[in-house]
Scaffold this active site. Structure first.
Site, short mmCIF file in Angstrom:
data_model
loop_
_atom_site.label_atom_id
_atom_site.label_comp_id
_atom_site.label_asym_id
_atom_site.label_seq_id
_atom_site.Cartn_x
_atom_site.Cartn_y
_atom_site.Cartn_z
N TRP A 45 78.22 54.43 15.30
CA TRP A 45 79.01 55.63 15.56
C TRP A 45 78.96 56.62 14.39
CZ3 TRP A 45 83.95 53.54 18.46
CH2 TRP A 45 83.53 53.01 19.70
N CYS B 159 84.67 47.28 23.81
CA CYS B 159 84.83 48.20 24.94
C CYS B 159 83.63 48.09 25.87
CB CYS B 159 84.92 49.64 24.45
SG CYS B 159 86.42 50.05 23.54
N HIS C 132 92.27 54.91 29.12
CA HIS C 132 91.57 56.19 29.20
C HIS C 132 92.14 57.07 30.32
CE1 HIS C 132 88.72 53.39 27.26
NE2 HIS C 132 88.45 54.44 26.51
#
Length: 764
Positions: free
Chosen positions: A570, A652, A703
């Site tokens: 990331w 995730c 989310h």
């Protein structure tokens, strides 16, 4: 004939995040759909004009989106599950509900969001379409034609970008009403007429050239779809404008055997992520009439392109194919890079000379094409000097970091005791009940937190006052968790801007942008840090906050770290060192942080690795090397912990059935996973693989703004406990709560704790 230039796609967020602001204002019922459209129309105009001003020949259209381009494709072809169409919502609100859910109980609306997955090996998330035999494909509003016409009215001719039908189905999932074993690709014959109509409309409107993205061709499964590609593109070529068949993120491999014979105008290959395919592809297309689009300017990195090296490669292709059969292009869409360097004030002149964001990459593509056509500009010469200066900088290294890395042994990768002994020690040390409750770490980042951080960064708030404000937020989170009845607490992370950026800012070897935003999903953007040199830790990064939170409560406190693989994936990594070296340097820094947290009395430490699956190479033949160093890096981070310290990790979008042995090899004490929207297939894998450590399958989707009821969570637990061992079962959300509001967070977590109490009584 001249060599042309092309850009495959461009960020759709706006240079100052205009789209995020407009979309979130609409979601908050502050502005109308008309206001939203007016705002984003200006962004589309600006992006087309800015690319045109750089002199790029093929300018993309149709790739703009308010949420996700793959979700848009589903709406275009009417792959909309009935639960959304029956809601009575507008087409715009249906699309948003598919992406993020929608809950208006007073109006009888309670819609879950559709599943999201990572877009190949990137940190971009796409919404997964649901397909079944009952899906009634038809052409809804043709957004590709609409955006082409919109640009044309501005005097700009564009190349529409369309997700290919085979990739669309290959990345879809079987809907709830589909029979067992149903494969979405079996719907290809039903979907194909919609694409015929879509492309015919483009041709009738005067579109000369269309880009059709088929990145499934760089995956192993693409190699088995030769017959489908031959059938589909024979049909499409009869009605379509000239087709550039686009692949990216990997190599064509054996798919080249049939791709070279497809009746398309051009084929695009990624020479940034898969440079090794160049000679093979050039040789394969040479006997054909295909134009070859060379993805020489990276769509994934932020480093300035070496135009001299790219020119030499393109000249090789031109020598084999001819000037008119070569296009120079970005390797993929530029949506994975920030918009532009022009507004950056945080970077030094030297650092700026190393970098190239989306708009600058458009310039690189155009300058490269000009150089190939005999016009070597001043910009080309400056690029050569900048690349030489960067190479000189890269010769620097931190010998202490390199020496420490070289001294790592197998012993450094192993906990002092095996899991059964650790578990016994942790039961006594933590004192957690059966079905322990916890969260994944972050709590809502309120407006007050963001304002305080902004004032601190501008020098308008002293460090002392800022830290007092953050301490107040930590205490609020701790008191809420105590009142709510959670068992394993967290400090809430109010001091963190982002789970990767926060750590990068405290490590040596990183630089940071001011406005380098990149879309992660929907209206969620991140500012990836940039690794420029060897990484090391100057001092403790999180201990101060976890220790303070721990002092406020008698409940056990969990420290929160981002794992080395995720920080690497990331961030924008350096180009002059291997990913393995960079990851293990990060692991050593985190190893020291784990030791310091433990010494401060923190009883559990979560080292998150949501990106470990994302980083997996797209071809299975390339997996082993990556998994070996990724697992070793995680273990290097955590193996220093004593047996009584409970090591957690979080994943995730945990589609890791194929690499489950390596997930076990991480040797964590507890893992939590995103499971609220996934089927039970992943949960079943834990049983099939004999996983005996703690497992926290997420019970609700963070989310989405909807609040799951206690009954809904109980039903999930019942289903999961038909597969999992109740003695290993943790109860938690499926990710951090940073993006949620306090009201929905309180309601959801109260329901989660109620579910745990019910489980203890039911499964005593």
């Amino acid at each position: 004939m001249a060599t042309k230039s092309a850009v495959l796609g461009f960020p759709r967020i706006g240079p100052n995040r205009e789209v995020k602001k407009a979309v979130e204002s609409y979601w908050a019922f502050k502005t109308s759909a008309e206001d939203l459209e007016a705002a984003v129309k200006q962004v589309r105009k600006q992006r087309w004009q800015s690319i045109a001003d750089k002199g790029v020949d093929s300018i993309p259209s149709g790739d703009f989106t308010l949420y996700d381009h793959f979700l848009d494709a589903a709406n275009v072809v009417n792959a909309i599950p009935e639960r959304y169409t029956k809601s009575g919502l507008s087409a715009l609100d249906i699309a948003f509900a598919m992406g993020r859910g929608r809950q208006q109980l007073d109006k009888g609306i309670d819609l879950h969001a559709m599943e999201m997955k990572k877009w190949f090996d990137s940190n971009y998330h796409f919404v997964v379409p649901e397909i079944s035999p009952s899906t009634q494909f038809k052409l809804n509003k043709n957004k590709y034609l609409d955006e082409y016409n919109e640009a044309k009215e501005l005097g700009i001719t564009t190349r529409p970008v369309v997700i290919g039908p085979i990739t669309f189905l290959a990345l879809s999932k079987a809907a709830r009403d589909a029979p067992a074993g149903y494969e979405p690709l079996s719907a290809l014959d039903s979907l194909l007429p919609v694409y015929v109509e879509l492309l015919q409309q483009l041709k009738d409107a005067g579109v000369e050239h269309v880009q059709i993205d088929e990145p499934v061709l760089v995956q192993d499964k693409g190699e088995s779809l030769g017959a489908e590609f031959a059938k589909v593109y024979k049909k499409l070529s009869e009605v379509s404008p000239k087709i550039t068949l686009t692949t990216y993120f990997g190599r064509l491999g054996k798919s080249l055997d049939f791709v070279k014979d497809l009746p398309v105008y051009a084929v695009h290959i990624d020479l940034d992520r898969a440079a090794q395919q160049f000679d093979e592809v050039v040789a394969a297309v040479k006997p054909t009439k295909l134009v070859l689009s060379l993805g020489l300017v990276s769509g994934r990195s932020i480093w300035k392109n070496d135009l001299k090296a790219s020119k030499e490669k393109a000249e090789k292709a031109i020598a084999e194919l001819g000037q008119d059969r070569v296009v120079v292009s970005t390797s993929s869409s530029l949506l994975h890079t920030p918009v532009t360097l022009t507004s950056e004030t945080r970077l030094t002149d030297e650092q700026m000379s190393w970098l190239s964001f989306a708009l600058e990459k458009c310039d690189e593509v155009a300058v490269l094409a000009k150089a190939l056509n005999g016009n070597t500009t001043e910009a080309f010469e400056k690029n050569t000097k900048d690349i030489a200066a960067r190479r000189e900088f890269e010769r620097n290294s931190d010998s202490a970091v390199r020496d420490r890395l070289a001294a790592i042994t197998e012993k450094d990768l192993k906990r002092s005791e095996e899991f059964p002994a650790r578990r016994a020690a942790q039961v006594e040390y933590l004192g957690l009940p059966k079905f322990p409750t916890t969260t994944i770490g972050s709590f809502p980042q309120t407006k007050e937190i963001r304002v305080a951080r902004a004032k601190f960064n501008k020098g308008e708030l002293s460090k002392e006052d800022y830290e007092k404000a953050m301490e107040q937020e930590v205490e609020t989170v701790v008191r809420f968790q105590e009142k709510c009845g959670l068992d394993l607490l967290v400090h809430g992370e109010p001091e963190r801007n982002d789970m990767v950026q926060y750590f990068g800012e405290q490590l040596n070897g990183f630089i940071f942008t001011q406005l380098g935003w990149v879309q992660s999903y929907g209206s969620r953007y991140v500012r990836p840090p940039i690794i420029v040199s060897d990484v090391s830790r100057s001092g403790p990064m999180t201990v101060r906050w976890s220790k303070y939170a721990d002092s406020l409560t008698k409940s056990p406190m969990k420290g929160m770290l981002t794992g080395p693989v995720t920080i690497l994936n990331w961030s924008f990594p350096r180009a002059d060192a291997s990913r393995e070296v960079q990851c293990k340097q990060l692991a050593l820094a985190l190893r020291d942080e784990v030791a310091d947290l433990e010494a401060a009395g923190i009883k559990a430490i979560q080292v998150d690795e949501p990106a470990i699956r994302e980083g997996l190479p797209l071809r299975k033949a390339d997996w082993d090397n990556y998994l070996e160093w990724a697992v070793a890096s995680f273990r290097l981070s955590t193996a220093v912990a004593e047996s009584k310290t409970q090591i957690h990790s979080h994943f995730c979008y945990s589609d890791f059935n194929d690499i489950f042995a390596h997930i076990k090899a991480l040797d964590t004490d507890v893992i939590s996973i995103e499971a609220s929207k996934a089927d039970m297939k992943l949960i079943q894998t834990f049983k099939n693989e004999g996983y005996n450590s703690g497992i926290g399958p997420g019970l609700y989707d963070i989310h989405s703004p909807r609040v799951p009821s206690e009954e809904e969570m109980k039903e999930k637990v019942k289903t999961m406990l038909e597969i999992l061992d109740a003695n290993n079962f943790f109860i938690n959300p499926d990710c951090g709560l940073k993006t949620r509001g306090w009201t929905e967070t309180e309601q959801s977590l109260n329901n989660l704790v109620g579910t745990a109490k019910w489980a203890r009584a039911t499964y005593a």
